[in-house]
Each structure stands twice: as structure tokens, then as C-alpha cells.
Design an enzyme around this catalytic site. Structure first.
Site, PDB file in Angstrom:
ATOM      1  N   MET A   1       2.675  -7.371 -33.372  1.00 11.87           N
ATOM      2  CA  MET A   1       2.990  -6.317 -34.336  1.00 11.87           C
ATOM      3  C   MET A   1       3.540  -6.919 -35.620  1.00 11.87           C
ATOM      4  SD  MET A   1       6.304  -4.940 -32.229  1.00 11.87           S
ATOM      5  CE  MET A   1       5.694  -5.467 -30.631  1.00 11.87           C
TER       6      MET A   1
ATOM      7  N   SER B   1       2.514   3.312 -33.902  1.00 14.21           N
ATOM      8  CA  SER B   1       3.326   3.012 -35.088  1.00 14.21           C
ATOM      9  C   SER B   1       3.535   4.237 -35.951  1.00 14.21           C
ATOM     10  CB  SER B   1       2.614   1.927 -35.913  1.00 14.21           C
ATOM     11  OG  SER B   1       3.246   1.707 -37.149  1.00 14.21           O
TER      12      SER B   1
ATOM     13  N   ASP C   1       6.483  -1.125 -39.602  1.00 13.28           N
ATOM     14  CA  ASP C   1       7.191  -1.202 -38.327  1.00 13.28           C
ATOM     15  C   ASP C   1       6.324  -0.597 -37.235  1.00 13.28           C
ATOM     16  OD1 ASP C   1       9.747  -2.308 -39.268  1.00 13.28           O
ATOM     17  OD2 ASP C   1       9.835  -0.461 -40.410  1.00 13.28           O
ATOM     18  N   THR C   2       6.262  -1.301 -36.095  1.00 12.10           N
ATOM     19  CA  THR C   2       5.269  -1.001 -35.071  1.00 12.10           C
ATOM     20  C   THR C   2       5.789  -1.429 -33.703  1.00 12.10           C
ATOM     21  OG1 THR C   2       3.523  -1.467 -36.691  1.00 12.10           O
ATOM     22  CG2 THR C   2       2.861  -1.470 -34.400  1.00 12.10           C
ATOM     23  N   ILE C   3       5.223  -0.845 -32.649  1.00 11.11           N
ATOM     24  CA  ILE C   3       5.418  -1.391 -31.299  1.00 11.11           C
ATOM     25  C   ILE C   3       4.059  -1.761 -30.732  1.00 11.11           C
ATOM     26  CG2 ILE C   3       7.520  -0.063 -30.872  1.00 11.11           C
ATOM     27  CD1 ILE C   3       4.384   0.813 -28.903  1.00 11.11           C
TER      28      ILE C   3
END
Length: 525
Positions: free
Chosen positions: A428, A365, A346-348
Site C-alpha cells: 500500500m 482505501s 492512505d490505504t489498507i
């Protein structure tokens, strides 16, 4: 041009500045920063800090960041702000531990968080603000509370059991001990206090002061090897980007320990085969991209590691000779039998371009949802589990070792044309990211789509011997891929999420796009 009778959104247009993020409050904070006189570097840090509050499962001050910064004259600098393992993670410890892998929720997956030092470095080299000023919007939101948006609420329940099992997680990352619902307000007072301390005392508050003490005490009580000395020794690294030519443009990525090399290898393979003779929604186009990415993945897992410990043969892997050899492996009638193990994360990602055309491609992240789901009790920081990307084979270049960076999935990208920045973009989604970079580049530079169209495009991803295809992939494409031997499955969640800002120098306009798979948008002025 899109069909205006169908659901969708137009690309954003502006002349003076633009920001594209995965959350409305972060995009607005970035634009507010630009309109108040800040530049793109300032706005990127402001937006990243806000995203730590509004998308806490995806990012946080307990994670890592990477950035590509393009100046108005076309020079691009890379920032690797990823953290390292503890000095005590040596071969003797590894042998004695008996670990077959660094599990996703293992305490040994927690590495030193690099984000705060990365933010400080980005501001020091390119910004006009200090951390105290840049963190103000995030601090205010953490104290006053922020509403839970739809995609954030959709992702949260998966991580709730792990947060319930952690003392800090129960207090700081749940609402009255449960998963928050869409529209409910979440407050993060401990995180606000931590950010305020960082603003007051600078990055040393995180790596040498009370925050580091709380992190180290928390993880060592659970068996971690990390020490205060490991935190004090941390520093980010400015790196020279790696690149390849794609459709008359130069695509730039962060070098290893990042996985951007994977995307460039795939682009080189695609360039050898050519796509323009195939329609964008053709079976052939999809097959070529999927096969190119399978091959690139195998090379990623074999070679990418911390360059301080292993020389990655970047030039060889990006050579024309290698591209020709790899492209020859693709059979247009049959899928390659390649089964590459991958993990989720999970990342931005965000992009900002200002009036002077300083461009920042930025990604932050905590790796998995809420990272390790170990949350510091006093300081309210969710700690990343990026060390799960290490392997435990002593003969592999990416084996865990003392103060070593693992292979890293988060990768910002930037594109140049005629020596100047043409587009700042990223997609992402953990291991999906190189595939996202490839597909968006193909959409933009082969098929001429605007940034929003390029991001909206239905996605597909070879993973674990199958091909994940979103529901919006046309049926004739699915049928054609299956006829070539691809085993298709539905992804458990939408594939990735991306942002892009293109610079139209002829018209003096910025053109932005933001992924409908997330809650955010692009906004220019």
C-alpha cells in the site's frame, strides 16, 4: 536467513490457512473466520470490515476496493470495485467551473464509494457467507470500542484539523473533539448501525436506501454533483488481469483504471537489464529500480484512465519491443532528469489463503487520510476523495467526466508459477505502490528472500524530481546514488506497508509476511 541477534520478525508459517493484514484485530478476525469454516473470500471481507473500524484514516465503507482471486486450479479473476463521478460532471460543467484541478479536499473529489458493492460481489462469486455474517466482527468492535494502535495514532493528527472543520468528522472521528492517543478506546456507534443495516438489507441499503440518502444530502449541501441516481447506477466490474513474465513467474495486476500496469512496465524494464549480477544492497540495483520506475511513471500519467472512455494500449506498453526501448534510456552512470508529479494516499492491503488454496489479494482505501474528511452526520461514514486523481484537461484521457472512474492507485498483485498461484501480495501507499510491487518482486524472485524479508527491505522511491530514501538504506548506497546525480531526501513517513503470502507447494506450507511499518502481522495455522 535473518540475523536473529537483530530486531525483526520471522516469516509466519502454517499449513491450513493464513492471513496477513496491517492490524492485529483484522488478522485475528480473518483467522477466526477460516477456523470456523469460512474460506479466503469470506475472511478477506471480514478483515476489510474490521480494518474500517481499527484503521479509519486508511480505509472505510466510504471508499473503494480491488481484488485478485486465485482459485486452486490457478485461474485468477480481477475485481474493480471503484466508484465513479456523477453524471452531471460533463464538459459544460467543467468549463463553467473554472477548475484547474480537482483538489485533494474538493467536494468534487468525492466519488461514489465502491467498497460495499465490491464486498458483496466477492462474497457472491467466491464466498460462503453473506454480508450480515461477514460484518458481525466489525459491528461488535465498532460498538464495544477498539484501542488506538501506535501507527494509527501516529497518522491521525495530520487529519485532525480537517475533521474538526466537518460536523460529522467532529462527532464520529475524534475523541471528545481531539486526536485520540495510543491505547485510548474509540467507539463508532453510527458506523455500527450503518453496517448492521447493510447486513440486514444487503448492498442496496448503501446504494438505494437510507445510507445513500444521508451521503447524497451531505455532499450536495456542500456543492457536490452526486445524486441518488448515481448511487443506484453503481456496480462493480469483474475484469481480466493483465500480466507479464518476471524471473520465470507470471505477475498479475488489475488492468486500468488501476495503476498496476505501471509496476509491470517497470518489471519489464528491469528484466531487460538484469539484476542478478548485482548484489541486493548494491548501488546498481537501487539505481536500476529507481530509473525503471521513473520511466514507468511517465507512461502511467500519460495513458492510464477509465477503459470505458479511453483505450489504454496495454499490449503495446507491455511488449518486448517497448521494454527494450525503455531500458535503453537508462544510463548506469547518470540519473534521468524526470520530474513526475505525485500525490499521497492512505490505504489498507490484506492477503488471505485458505486450506483449499483459494487466494485473495485485496485492497481497500479512502485515498487520503479519512478521505475527503467529509463524514456523514447520521451514518458516520468518511467519504473518499478518489476523484482527486482526475485531471481537468479535456484532452487528457483521465479528465473528469460523467460517471467515469479516475486513475486508481490501489493495486493488489498475485504471482503464478507453473500455472498455479505462487504468491498473493501487495504494498500500500498510494503512488508508491508500483515501486513497492517491483521491489518486493525483485527481493523475492531475484534475490530469493522470504516474504517477510522482502517486505522488511529498506525502501526508496523517486518522487517529484528527488528520491525518497528511508533511514535504513545503507550509507554506501546513498553515497553511490548521489554520485549518479540522484537528489536524496528523507520521506515524511515510512514508505508504504505490505503483506504477502507465498504458497510452498513442495512442502505443503504457507509462508507469510507483514510490514513492520504498520501495526499488523501475518498468522497461519
Amino acid at each position: 536467513m535473518r540475523n536473529f541477534e537483530r530486531p525483526g520478525r520471522s516469516a509466519a508459517y502454517g499449513t491450513r490457512g493464513m492471513a496477513a493484514t496491517s492490524a492485529p484485530l483484522a488478522t485475528l478476525a480473518a483467522i477466526d473466520t477460516l477456523r470456523a469454516g469460512g474460506n479466503a473470500a469470506d475472511a478477506a471481507v471480514v478483515a476489510s470490515a474490521v480494518l474500517c473500524v481499527v484503521e479509519p484514516a486508511m480505509t472505510g465503507v466510504g471508499g473503494d476496493c480491488f481484488a485478485l482471486v486465485g482459485t486452486p486450479d490457478g485461474k485468477v479473476s480481477g475485481l474493480n470495485a471503484s466508484g465513479r463521478s456523477g453524471l452531471a460532471a460533463d464538459s459544460e460543467w467543467l468549463k463553467a467551473s473554472g477548475l484547474a484541478e480537482i483538489a485533494i479536499r474538493s467536494i468534487h473529489a468525492i466519488t461514489v464509494p465502491g467498497a460495499i458493492d465490491g464486498w458483496a460481489e466477492l462474497l457472491r462469486k467466491f464466498g460462503t457467507m453473506d454480508l450480515a455474517e461477514a460484518l458481525k466482527p466489525a459491528i461488535r468492535m465498532a460498538e464495544e470500542g477498539v484501542p488506538v494502535t501506535p501507527r494509527v495514532a501516529w497518522d491521525w493528527p495530520e487529519d485532525t484539523p480537517f475533521l474538526e472543520a466537518d460536523a460529522g468528522g467532529r462527532v464520529h472521528c475524534l475523541k471528545d473533539g481531539r486526536t485520540p492517543k495510543v491505547g485510548e478506546i474509540m467507539h463508532y456507534p453510527a458506523l455500527a448501525r450503518s453496517m448492521r443495516l447493510i447486513g440486514k438489507e444487503g448492498r442496496d441499503a448503501f446504494y438505494k436506501g437510507a445510507i445513500a440518502e444521508d451521503i447524497v444530502a451531505t455532499v450536495r449541501a456542500k456543492g457536490s454533483l452526486l445524486t441518488m441516481d448515481d448511487f443506484a447506477a453503481h456496480q462493480s466490474t469483474w475484469v481480466k488481469p493483465i500480466s507479464t513474465e518476471f524471473m520465470g513467474h507470471e505477475v498479475l495486476e488489475i488492468p486500468p483504471s488501476g495503476q498496476g500496469l505501471t509496476a509491470l512496465i517497470a518489471m519489464n524494464i528491469v528484466s531487460q537489464i538484469g539484476l542478478r549480477r548485482h548484489a541486493p544492497d548494491s548501488v546498481e540495483r537501487h539505481h536500476i529500480e529507481i530509473e525503471a520506475m521513473k520511466i514507468a511513471w511517465e507512461l502511467r500519467n500519460r495513458h492510464i484512465a477509465d477503459p470505458d472512455f479511453h483505450e489504454v494500449p496495454v499490449d503495446e506498453l507491455l511488449s518486448a519491443k517497448t521494454a527494450q526501448r525503455l531500458a535503453a534510456m537508462i544510463d548506469m552512470n547518470r540519473a534521468l532528469d524526470i520530474d513526475t508529479a505525485m500525490r499521497n494516499s492512505d490505504t489498507i492491503y490484506l492477503s488471505v489463503v485458505d486450506e483449499k488454496r483459494l487466494a485473495v489479494s485485496f485492497i481497500n482505501s479512502v485515498y487520503d487520510g479519512f478521505g475527503s474528511c467529509v463524514v456523514t452526520p447520521k451514518t458516520g461514514i468518511a467519504l473518499q476523495n478518489r476523484g482527486a486523481c482526475f485531471v481537468t484537461d479535456p484532452g487528457h484521457p483521465n479528465c473528469i467526466g460523467p460517471r467515469k472512474r479516475p486513475l486508481h492507485t490501489i493495486i493488489p498483485a498475485m504471482v503464478k508459477k507453473d500455472g498455479l498461484v505462487d504468491m498473493s501480495y501487495g504494498v500500500m501507499g498510494g503512488d508508491y505502490q508500483p515501486m513497492g510491487h517491483l521491489t518486493v518482486a525483485v527481493n523475492r524472485y531475484v534475490y530469493g528472500m522470504d516474504p517477510q524479508e522482502a517486505i522488511d527491505w529498506a525502501r526508496y522511491f523517486p518522487k517529484a524530481g528527488k528520491v525518497q530514501v528511508e533511514s535504513t538504506v545503507p550509507e554506501h548506497v546513498k553515497d553511490g546514488l548521489m554520485a549518479k546525480g540522484h537528489a536524496l531526501v528523507a520521506p515524511p513517513w515510512p514508505l508504504g506497508g505490505g503483506q504477502a503470502i507465498a504458497i510452498d507447494r513442495e512442502n505443503g506450507v504457507l509462508v507469510g509476511g507483514s510490514d513492520p511499518r504498520k501495526d499488523g502481522f501475518a498468522l497461519g495455522y
